[in-house]
Scaffold this motif. Structure first.
Motif, short mmCIF file in Angstrom:
data_model
loop_
_atom_site.label_atom_id
_atom_site.label_comp_id
_atom_site.label_asym_id
_atom_site.label_seq_id
_atom_site.Cartn_x
_atom_site.Cartn_y
_atom_site.Cartn_z
N THR A 8 0.83 -1.20 0.00
CA THR A 8 0.00 0.00 0.00
C THR A 8 0.87 1.25 0.00
OG1 THR A 8 -0.09 0.22 2.41
CG2 THR A 8 -1.69 -1.27 1.37
N PRO A 9 0.30 2.41 -0.37
CA PRO A 9 1.07 3.65 -0.31
C PRO A 9 1.70 3.91 1.06
CG PRO A 9 -0.92 4.02 -1.56
CD PRO A 9 -1.03 2.63 -0.99
N ALA A 10 0.95 3.63 2.13
CA ALA A 10 1.48 3.85 3.47
C ALA A 10 2.64 2.91 3.78
CB ALA A 10 0.37 3.69 4.51
N GLU A 11 2.52 1.64 3.36
CA GLU A 11 3.60 0.69 3.59
C GLU A 11 4.85 1.06 2.81
OE1 GLU A 11 0.88 -3.30 4.47
OE2 GLU A 11 1.89 -3.06 2.54
N ILE A 12 4.65 1.53 1.59
CA ILE A 12 5.79 1.98 0.78
C ILE A 12 6.46 3.18 1.43
CG2 ILE A 12 6.50 2.91 -1.45
CD1 ILE A 12 4.15 1.29 -2.68
N ALA A 13 5.65 4.08 1.99
CA ALA A 13 6.20 5.25 2.68
C ALA A 13 7.03 4.83 3.89
CB ALA A 13 5.06 6.18 3.12
N VAL A 14 6.55 3.83 4.64
CA VAL A 14 7.31 3.31 5.78
C VAL A 14 8.65 2.75 5.31
CG1 VAL A 14 7.40 1.49 7.53
CG2 VAL A 14 5.30 2.83 7.24
N ALA A 15 8.63 2.00 4.22
CA ALA A 15 9.86 1.41 3.68
C ALA A 15 10.85 2.49 3.24
CB ALA A 15 9.53 0.49 2.51
N ILE A 16 10.33 3.56 2.64
CA ILE A 16 11.20 4.65 2.20
C ILE A 16 11.83 5.35 3.39
CG2 ILE A 16 11.24 6.92 1.07
CD1 ILE A 16 8.99 5.86 -0.78
N LEU A 17 11.01 5.68 4.38
CA LEU A 17 11.53 6.39 5.54
C LEU A 17 12.53 5.52 6.31
CD1 LEU A 17 11.46 9.01 7.12
CD2 LEU A 17 9.52 8.12 8.42
N ALA A 18 12.27 4.22 6.36
CA ALA A 18 13.20 3.31 7.03
C ALA A 18 14.55 3.29 6.31
CB ALA A 18 12.61 1.90 7.08
N GLU A 19 14.52 3.28 4.98
CA GLU A 19 15.78 3.28 4.23
C GLU A 19 16.53 4.60 4.41
OE1 GLU A 19 16.94 1.39 0.11
OE2 GLU A 19 15.84 3.27 -0.22
N ILE A 20 15.81 5.70 4.39
CA ILE A 20 16.45 7.00 4.63
C ILE A 20 17.13 7.01 5.99
CG2 ILE A 20 16.02 9.46 4.99
CD1 ILE A 20 13.73 9.24 2.95
N THR A 21 16.44 6.49 7.00
CA THR A 21 17.00 6.43 8.35
C THR A 21 18.24 5.56 8.41
OG1 THR A 21 14.77 6.72 9.29
CG2 THR A 21 16.48 5.90 10.76
N ALA A 22 18.20 4.41 7.73
CA ALA A 22 19.35 3.52 7.71
C ALA A 22 20.57 4.19 7.09
CB ALA A 22 19.01 2.24 6.95
N VAL A 23 20.36 4.93 6.01
CA VAL A 23 21.46 5.64 5.36
C VAL A 23 21.98 6.75 6.26
CG1 VAL A 23 22.11 7.08 3.39
CG2 VAL A 23 20.69 5.05 3.04
N LEU A 24 21.07 7.51 6.86
CA LEU A 24 21.46 8.61 7.74
C LEU A 24 22.31 8.12 8.90
CD1 LEU A 24 21.11 11.63 8.65
CD2 LEU A 24 19.10 10.85 9.93
N ARG A 25 21.95 6.96 9.45
CA ARG A 25 22.64 6.45 10.64
C ARG A 25 23.81 5.52 10.29
NH1 ARG A 25 21.31 10.49 13.54
NH2 ARG A 25 19.07 10.74 13.86
N GLY A 26 24.14 5.44 9.00
CA GLY A 26 25.31 4.67 8.61
C GLY A 26 25.11 3.18 8.58
N ARG A 27 23.87 2.72 8.51
CA ARG A 27 23.60 1.29 8.47
C ARG A 27 23.45 0.77 7.05
NH1 ARG A 27 21.99 -1.05 13.26
NH2 ARG A 27 22.26 -2.99 12.07
N GLN A 28 23.47 1.69 6.08
CA GLN A 28 23.34 1.27 4.69
C GLN A 28 24.04 2.30 3.83
OE1 GLN A 28 19.42 1.25 2.76
NE2 GLN A 28 19.58 -0.97 2.67
N SER A 29 24.70 1.86 2.77
CA SER A 29 25.42 2.80 1.89
C SER A 29 24.60 3.06 0.64
CB SER A 29 26.78 2.22 1.50
OG SER A 29 26.61 0.99 0.85
#
Length: 329
Positions: free
Chosen positions: A308-329
Motif C-alpha cells: 500500500t502507499p502507506a507501507e511503501i512510505a514506511v519502507a522509504i523512511l526506514a531506508e532514509i534512516t538507515a542511510v542517515l545512521r550509517g547502516r546502509q550505503s
C-alpha cells in the motif's frame, strides 16, 4: 504546520531575552536503557516552564529543580540518575538506565553571546559544535575553518558526546533534516507526515497543480515548479534527502541530475528494477560515473514487501534512516 524539530537553543535565548530566565539541560552521557540519546535538551524557564525533554518524562522533575537552583546561583551542575542511586525508582530509571545531564544557566557559564551565535549559525544551516568543560561550564563554539579532523567526523555523523577525558562534552548542532519529495502522489501523502514526525522538514515539489494542492497536503510546503529548478532553488546540502515518486523520466531525470551534483545524503527513486536500470542507463549516457549512479536507491525503500502507499512510505523512511545512521550505503 509545526515541525518536529528541536529548537531548544532558540527557546532558551528567547526566554532569557524576555526576562524569564532560562537554563539548558543537556544529556551528556547514557548507559543501559536511558530513553533519550546524548545531546537531547530540555529548556527550563525561571518560572518553571519547560520545553523539550532529556528523559521522556522520567527525571524531568528533578532536573527542573536543579535547573532553578543553577539559575539562582549562576553555576552549572552535572547531574546523574540511575539504578545505583537511592532515588532511582522515584525518578523512573529503575529499569536499569543511567544518564548524566549538564545543567547550564544562560548568561552565566553559558553566555548570552555564545548562545546567540549558536542560534544564528543554526539559522544559517551551518554545522557547529559547542565544546564545554563539564566541571567548569566554560564553553566555546567551533565551526567553519576552526573544525579539525576529529571534530569534523563527529559533526558529519551528528554524534554528540564526552571526550575520552570524561571532562569535555561536545554538543553537535547540525542543520535540521529536510526531505524533498518530487511527485505529489498517494505515496507522498503518506510519506510527508511520517517524515515530519521523524524530524524532517518536508517539501513537496510537483509542477502539476492538481496533484500538489493544499487540499491534498494541508499545512505542508508545496512548490509548483519543474523539479530540477525547484531542487536547485532549495539549495541541497548534506542534511537533505531527495525522493522521486513520479517515475516519469521527463520529471525524474532532470531532478536526479541536480540531486547527483549535490551533497545530499540520500537519493531515492520510485520504479521497478527494469525502470531503474533504464534510468541508470540514461544517466550514464548523460555522463554520470558508476559511483555517482550508485548513490541512487532504486527501487526506492527497504524491501519489506510493501504493497500500500502507506507501507511503501514506511519502507522509504526506514531506508532514509538507515542511510542517515550509517547502516546502509
Amino acid at each position: 504546520m509545526t515541525q518536529s524539530i528541536d529548537t531548544a537553543p532558540e527557546t532558551a535565548l528567547a526566554w532569557h531575552r524576555a526576562g524569564i530566565g532560562a537554563v539548558l539541560a543537556t544529556v551528556v552521557e547514557t548507559w543501559g536503557s536511558a530513553p533519550r540519546r546524548v545531546g537531547a535538551q530540555l529548556v527550563v524557564g525561571g518560572d518553571g516552564r519547560i520545553a523539550g525533554s532529556v528523559s521522556g518524562g522520567c527525571v524531568e522533575g528533578a532536573v527542573v529543580h536543579a535547573a532553578l537552583d543553577a539559575l539562582e546561583t549562576g553555576q552549572p551542575a552535572l547531574l546523574e540518575f540511575g539504578i545505583a542511586d537511592a532515588d532511582a525508582f522515584a525518578v523512573g530509571l529503575a529499569c536499569g538506565g543511567t544518564i548524566k545531564i549538564l545543567v547550564e544557566p544562560v548568561s552565566a557559564s553559558l553566555s548570552e553571546a555564545t548562545l546567540s551565535d549558536l542560534v544564528d549559525l543554526r539559522a544559517a544551516r551551518q554545522p557547529v559544535a559547542y565544546v564545554v568543560d563539564v566541571t567548569t561550564g566554560q564553553g566555546r563554539l567551533v565551526h567553519g575553518r576552526m573544525v579539525q579532523d576529529g571534530l569534523a567526523e563527529r559533526i558529519a555523523q551528528d554524534r554528540s558526546g564526552l571526550d575520552a577525558d570524561g571532562m569535555t562534552f561536545v554538543a553537535v548542532h547540525v542543520p535540521p533534516l529536510r526531505l524533498l519529495v518530487v511527485g505529489a502522489v498517494h505515496i507522498a501523502q503518506a510519506l510527508v507526515p511520517m517524515a515530519q514526525i521523524a524530524g524532517y522538514a518536508p517539501v513537496v515539489i510537483d509542477p502539476r497543480s492538481s496533484f500538489g494542492s493544499a487540499a491534498r497536503f494541508p499545512g505542508f510546503d508545496l512548490v509548483e515548479d519543474w523539479p530540477d529548478e525547484a531542487l536547485a532553488d532549495q539549495g541541497l546540502d548534506a542534511r537533505c534527502a531527495v525522493v522521486l515518486l513520479t517515475h516519469d523520466p521527463k520529471l525524474d531525470d532532470p531532478a536526479l541530475t541536480v540531486a547527483l551534483r549535490s551533497p545530499c545524503f540520500y537519493i531515492g527513486a520510485l520504479g521497478s528494477r527494469k525502470t531503474h536500470a533504464a534510468r541508470v542507463a540514461r544517466l550514464a549516457e548523460a555522463g554520470f560515473a558508476p559511483k555517482d549512479l550508485a548513490r541512487i536507491h532504486g527501487p526506492v525503500g527497504l524491501d519489506v514487501a510493501a504493497a500500500t502507499p502507506a507501507e511503501i512510505a514506511v519502507a522509504i523512511l526506514a531506508e532514509i534512516t538507515a542511510v542517515l545512521r550509517g547502516r546502509q550505503s
